[in-house]
Motif scaffolding. Structure first.
Motif, PDB file in Angstrom:
ATOM      1  N   TYR A 293      30.302 -13.739  32.516  1.00 52.00           N
ATOM      2  CA  TYR A 293      31.186 -14.843  32.115  1.00 52.00           C
ATOM      3  C   TYR A 293      32.485 -14.290  31.551  1.00 52.00           C
ATOM      4  CZ  TYR A 293      30.184 -13.825  27.217  1.00 52.00           C
ATOM      5  OH  TYR A 293      30.098 -13.204  25.998  1.00 52.00           O
ATOM      6  N   GLY A 294      33.494 -15.131  31.529  1.00 52.75           N
ATOM      7  CA  GLY A 294      34.779 -14.744  30.958  1.00 52.75           C
ATOM      8  C   GLY A 294      34.933 -15.234  29.542  1.00 52.75           C
ATOM      9  N   MET A 295      34.502 -16.467  29.305  1.00 50.35           N
ATOM     10  CA  MET A 295      34.622 -17.037  27.973  1.00 50.35           C
ATOM     11  C   MET A 295      33.452 -17.978  27.725  1.00 50.35           C
ATOM     12  SD  MET A 295      37.501 -19.516  26.366  1.00 50.35           S
ATOM     13  CE  MET A 295      36.530 -20.973  26.477  1.00 50.35           C
ATOM     14  N   ALA A 296      32.903 -17.979  26.492  1.00 52.81           N
ATOM     15  CA  ALA A 296      31.795 -18.876  26.178  1.00 52.81           C
ATOM     16  C   ALA A 296      32.082 -19.649  24.901  1.00 52.81           C
ATOM     17  CB  ALA A 296      30.497 -18.082  26.031  1.00 52.81           C
ATOM     18  N   VAL A 297      31.743 -20.926  24.918  1.00 49.71           N
ATOM     19  CA  VAL A 297      31.885 -21.767  23.725  1.00 49.71           C
ATOM     20  C   VAL A 297      30.497 -22.230  23.311  1.00 49.71           C
ATOM     21  CG1 VAL A 297      32.787 -23.942  22.812  1.00 49.71           C
ATOM     22  CG2 VAL A 297      34.227 -22.507  24.262  1.00 49.71           C
ATOM     23  N   TRP A 298      30.156 -22.011  22.052  1.00 45.64           N
ATOM     24  CA  TRP A 298      28.826 -22.323  21.526  1.00 45.64           C
ATOM     25  C   TRP A 298      28.899 -23.613  20.727  1.00 45.64           C
ATOM     26  CZ3 TRP A 298      24.286 -19.692  22.370  1.00 45.64           C
ATOM     27  CH2 TRP A 298      23.189 -20.063  21.581  1.00 45.64           C
ATOM     28  N   SER A 299      28.128 -24.590  21.137  1.00 45.14           N
ATOM     29  CA  SER A 299      28.217 -25.888  20.467  1.00 45.14           C
ATOM     30  C   SER A 299      26.843 -26.564  20.483  1.00 45.14           C
ATOM     31  CB  SER A 299      29.285 -26.706  21.197  1.00 45.14           C
ATOM     32  OG  SER A 299      29.090 -28.054  21.066  1.00 45.14           O
ATOM     33  N   THR A 300      25.898 -25.959  19.769  1.00 41.48           N
ATOM     34  CA  THR A 300      24.517 -26.439  19.883  1.00 41.48           C
ATOM     35  C   THR A 300      23.968 -27.124  18.646  1.00 41.48           C
ATOM     36  OG1 THR A 300      23.723 -24.336  19.110  1.00 41.48           O
ATOM     37  CG2 THR A 300      23.850 -24.622  21.488  1.00 41.48           C
ATOM     38  N   GLY A 301      24.818 -27.504  17.747  1.00 39.65           N
ATOM     39  CA  GLY A 301      24.256 -28.173  16.575  1.00 39.65           C
ATOM     40  C   GLY A 301      24.669 -27.493  15.295  1.00 39.65           C
ATOM     41  N   ILE A 302      24.248 -28.077  14.188  1.00 42.64           N
ATOM     42  CA  ILE A 302      24.772 -27.630  12.911  1.00 42.64           C
ATOM     43  C   ILE A 302      23.655 -27.215  11.957  1.00 42.64           C
ATOM     44  CG2 ILE A 302      26.887 -28.970  13.057  1.00 42.64           C
ATOM     45  CD1 ILE A 302      25.571 -31.085  11.313  1.00 42.64           C
ATOM     46  N   GLY A 303      24.020 -26.406  10.984  1.00 40.87           N
ATOM     47  CA  GLY A 303      23.065 -25.941   9.986  1.00 40.87           C
ATOM     48  C   GLY A 303      23.657 -26.036   8.582  1.00 40.87           C
ATOM     49  N   THR A 304      22.815 -25.745   7.588  1.00 39.30           N
ATOM     50  CA  THR A 304      23.240 -25.856   6.188  1.00 39.30           C
ATOM     51  C   THR A 304      23.993 -24.601   5.757  1.00 39.30           C
ATOM     52  OG1 THR A 304      21.295 -27.191   5.795  1.00 39.30           O
ATOM     53  CG2 THR A 304      22.368 -26.294   3.860  1.00 39.30           C
ATOM     54  N   ARG A 305      25.064 -24.797   5.005  1.00 44.95           N
ATOM     55  CA  ARG A 305      25.832 -23.651   4.504  1.00 44.95           C
ATOM     56  C   ARG A 305      24.993 -22.853   3.513  1.00 44.95           C
ATOM     57  NH1 ARG A 305      30.973 -23.990   6.195  1.00 44.95           N
ATOM     58  NH2 ARG A 305      31.821 -26.063   6.635  1.00 44.95           N
ATOM     59  N   PRO A 306      25.148 -21.499   3.520  1.00 42.92           N
ATOM     60  CA  PRO A 306      24.299 -20.655   2.668  1.00 42.92           C
ATOM     61  C   PRO A 306      24.340 -21.032   1.181  1.00 42.92           C
ATOM     62  CG  PRO A 306      25.536 -19.316   4.220  1.00 42.92           C
ATOM     63  CD  PRO A 306      25.999 -20.718   4.415  1.00 42.92           C
ATOM     64  N   VAL A 309      22.099 -23.851   0.610  1.00 43.91           N
ATOM     65  CA  VAL A 309      20.691 -23.427   0.671  1.00 43.91           C
ATOM     66  C   VAL A 309      20.256 -22.880  -0.695  1.00 43.91           C
ATOM     67  CG1 VAL A 309      19.079 -21.795   1.727  1.00 43.91           C
ATOM     68  CG2 VAL A 309      20.782 -22.958   3.156  1.00 43.91           C
ATOM     69  N   GLU A 310      21.119 -22.057  -1.312  1.00 43.98           N
ATOM     70  CA  GLU A 310      20.833 -21.517  -2.646  1.00 43.98           C
ATOM     71  C   GLU A 310      20.687 -22.643  -3.669  1.00 43.98           C
ATOM     72  OE1 GLU A 310      20.051 -18.571  -3.898  1.00 43.98           O
ATOM     73  OE2 GLU A 310      19.917 -18.108  -1.753  1.00 43.98           O
ATOM     74  N   PHE A 311      21.613 -23.575  -3.625  1.00 42.70           N
ATOM     75  CA  PHE A 311      21.596 -24.723  -4.533  1.00 42.70           C
ATOM     76  C   PHE A 311      20.302 -25.511  -4.369  1.00 42.70           C
ATOM     77  CE2 PHE A 311      23.116 -29.299  -4.919  1.00 42.70           C
ATOM     78  CZ  PHE A 311      22.993 -29.343  -6.299  1.00 42.70           C
ATOM     79  N   VAL A 322      17.799 -29.759   4.969  1.00 45.82           N
ATOM     80  CA  VAL A 322      19.106 -30.316   4.627  1.00 45.82           C
ATOM     81  C   VAL A 322      19.027 -30.898   3.220  1.00 45.82           C
ATOM     82  CG1 VAL A 322      20.919 -31.906   5.370  1.00 45.82           C
ATOM     83  CG2 VAL A 322      19.369 -30.940   7.063  1.00 45.82           C
ATOM     84  N   LEU A 323      20.111 -30.774   2.484  1.00 50.43           N
ATOM     85  CA  LEU A 323      20.193 -31.315   1.131  1.00 50.43           C
ATOM     86  C   LEU A 323      19.888 -32.822   1.150  1.00 50.43           C
ATOM     87  CD1 LEU A 323      21.110 -30.666  -1.811  1.00 50.43           C
ATOM     88  CD2 LEU A 323      23.421 -31.303  -1.103  1.00 50.43           C
TER      89      LEU A 323
END
Ligand code: FAD
Ligand code: MG
Ligand code: MG
Ligand code: MG
Ligand code: MG
Length: 551
Positions: A293-306, A309-311, A322-323
């Motif tokens: 491939y020449g270029m790839a865009v990743w767009s598969t969903g979201i996660g919690t910021r680190p 997670v600590e909080f 998820v909070l």
């Protein structure tokens, strides 16, 4: 007003001179807002800022209109047109709101303070770290892109989350075309450079693939006539279909249209590795396959910021993904902290958890049984507190509670209209299956920001009635209804001036007319007249002159 504490610079917002200027408001509570995206900005725009001492912290000093990010990747809309400086938004509010361009990296709920860090230079005092105290904290920090720990993604893929991402993608697309045009490349190498891979068949991935296809066919094909036939766009999705959150008709239309457009939609493939020049995907039938491939865009969903997670670990939410907040957007088990938007999820109270209490409250005459009338009297409160009940009745095509009572009694006892606790439990035993999680959208984040601002504007009431509006579980009358999401519909732009729209009441419209609806909705939703003018003139420029290919 900076004092040192524990190695960090403590920002002491003592209102020593404020007390002189505003004697009528002696002790305003401190509201600290984290984030200037959809949730945070809408909260601030609706907050009565005379009532609070407001401080805003975000690593980004602007708001970005994310629904137009895919248009930025193809140059249909300029990056400047979709951002609005947060200081301009705050200035319009009048009064004094403080903004700090910094990132929160730790929340300390015991001491009601947050730890922040500015990366504006390396020679800042205390490495740019400082503390901010709060009475109320509004967490609106959004989410991060989820790579599912797939190797090579961070190193080799583009994300599409921020304005910078969209600009980088645009540059990268142009680089691929210029690279593929170089004289010393063989056909295979040209092909590789012109293979654009989009991972993730959700709304963002689909819209990006569509806008890339438009850009290529409408503008770039003319400018790169000798290589245009080598361009390939692949859309990879692990599920069986793309756009699964939409109605089936839209999914099928999109898959057919992409098929006709020559976009290679690969459903049922899971990307397992991304190397520098090949992407590896898995399918039960074919096993592993690797494609250059020449270029790839990743767009598969979201996660919690680190740091969230600590909080969560600190406040006993370590086992959640998820909070979690209650229906008033208050973070569970954490006094004074609220959360809106993509960083949080509402933990909808289940009917079955409260069923005995509901029964007790409804059974006014203490007879030990409920008549239809007794249930009807508390039904509005039940609907407000537990929206799943209404959804359940609707899903079963029941017109009201009488149907439910009858179904609990069984056909034989049609005439009997009194339920004991066991029968009441049985009648409602399935309603919790209708609990819905809200999607991670700008629509949800902004409605939550607006709702929360209204609550804050009436906070005095809230303090007098801390349990919120539930009559079922609490005592007496309450002022605030829980947050209730109103779905206004959703668009899926599919390229070639065609858009699919799913509007409330399952009203589906696909084609050119919905594209015009899309233009008008997104022009209307712009945050200021300035950005509205810019966006509309970008669209006009594109219609007349096409998209710019210089980068
Ligand atoms: P965000 O808007 O992401 O804002 C988070 C804010 O927090 C940012 O300002 C960020 O800088 C700041 N921040 C991050 N970390 C910290 C920290 N540590 N401390 C302080 N601040 C921090 N939704 C729709 O409804 N319709 C659409 O058409 C649509 N299209 C989209 C297209 C794309 C390409 C993308 C990426 C999203 C799209 N969305 C759409 C989804 C929508 O953008 C999000 O749901 C929405 O932005 C969530 O709002 P939020 O306030 O929770 O987070
Ligand atoms: Mg926000
Ligand atoms: Mg945003
Ligand atoms: Mg959410
Ligand atoms: Mg009774």
């Amino acid at each position: 007003a900076a004092a040192s504490s524990g190695g960090l610079v403590a920002y002491a917002d003592s209102g020593s001179d404020a007390a002189v200027e505003k004697p009528q408001l002696p002790q305003r509570k401190k509201v600290v807002v984290l984030g200037t995206g959809w949730g945070g900005t809408t909260f601030l725009r609706n907050l009565d800022t005379r009532l609070y001492d407001v401080q805003v912290i975000s690593p980004r000093n602007y708001f970005a209109f994310t629904p137009l990010l895919p248009s930025v990747t193809s140059g249909t809309v300029e990056p400047r047109s979709i951002v609005e400086p947060i200081r301009r938004i705050l200035e319009k509010k009048g009064g004094e709101i403080k903004f700090w361009e910094a990132e929160c990296f730790k929340i300390d709920p015991q001491n009601k303070r947050i730890h922040c860090r500015s990366d504006l230079g390396t020679n800042l005092e205390g490495n740019g770290e400082f503390l901010v105290d709060y009475d109320y904290l509004v967490v609106a920090v959004g989410a991060r892109t989820n790579t599912f720990n797939t190797p090579g993604v961070v190193e080799n893929c583009h994300f599409l989350k921020e304005v910078e991402d969209a600009q980088k993608i645009r540059r990268s697309v142009m680089d691929c075309f210029e690279k593929a045009s170089l004289p010393f490349l063989d056909e295979e190498e040209r092909k590789k450079n012109l293979h654009f891979v989009v991972v993730g068949g959700g709304p963002t991935g689909v819209e990006f693939a569509a806008s890339l296809h438009d850009f290529v066919t409408e503008d770039l094909a003319k400018l790169y006539p000798s290589i245009q036939h080598l361009v390939k766009i692949s859309l990879i999705e692990a599920a069986d279909h793309i756009l699964t959150m939409f109605d089936k008709r839209i999914t099928h239309f999109a898959e057919d249209k992409f098929g006709r457009d020559g976009i290679d939609v690969k459903t049922g493939y899971k990307v397992v590795k991304v190397a520098k020049d090949a992407i590896t995907m898995q399918n039960p039938a074919t096993g592993d396959i690797s494609v250059p491939y020449g270029m790839a865009v990743w767009s598969t969903g979201i996660g919690t910021r680190p740091f969230i997670v600590e909080f969560m670990k600190q406040i006993g939410q370590g086992n959640r993904r998820v909070l979690a907040t209650d229906e008033w957007l208050r973070v569970l088990e954490c006094d004074g902290v609220y959360a809106v938007g993509d960083c949080a999820t509402i933990n909808q109270r289940r009917v079955m958890e409260d069923i005995s209490e509901i029964f007790k409250v409804a059974d006014k005459d203490k007879s030990g049984t409920l008549t239809v009338k007794e249930i009807q009297d508390v039904l509005d409160d039940i609907y407000v507190r537990y929206p799943q009940v209404q959804l359940y009745l609707k899903s079963k095509q029941m017109n009201g509670i009488a149907d439910l009572v009858r179904s609990a009694k069984g056909d034989a006892e049609k005439e009997s209209v009194e339920l004991n606790i066991e029968e009441f439990k049985k009648a409602l035993s399935l309603v919790d299956s209708q609990v819905k999680f809200l999607p991670a959208t700008a629509q949800v984040a902004s409605q939550q920001g607006q709702y929360l601002a209204r609550c804050f504007n009436k906070m005095k009431d809230a303090e007098e009635h801390p349990e919120g509006p539930i009559r079922i579980r609490g005592e007496g009358r309450h002022r605030f209804r829980p947050f209730r999401y109103r779905h206004l519909g959703q668009f899926a732009p599919l390229g070639g001036e065609q858009t699919a729209a799913q509007l409330p009441g399952d009203w589906i419209s696909i084609g050119h007319s919905s594209q015009w609806l899309w233009y008008s909705v997104y022009a209307t939703k712009q945050i200021s007249w300035r950005t509205r003018m810019l966006v509309v003139s970008d669209w006009t420029r594109r219609f007349i002159f096409g998209r710019d290919s210089s980068c």
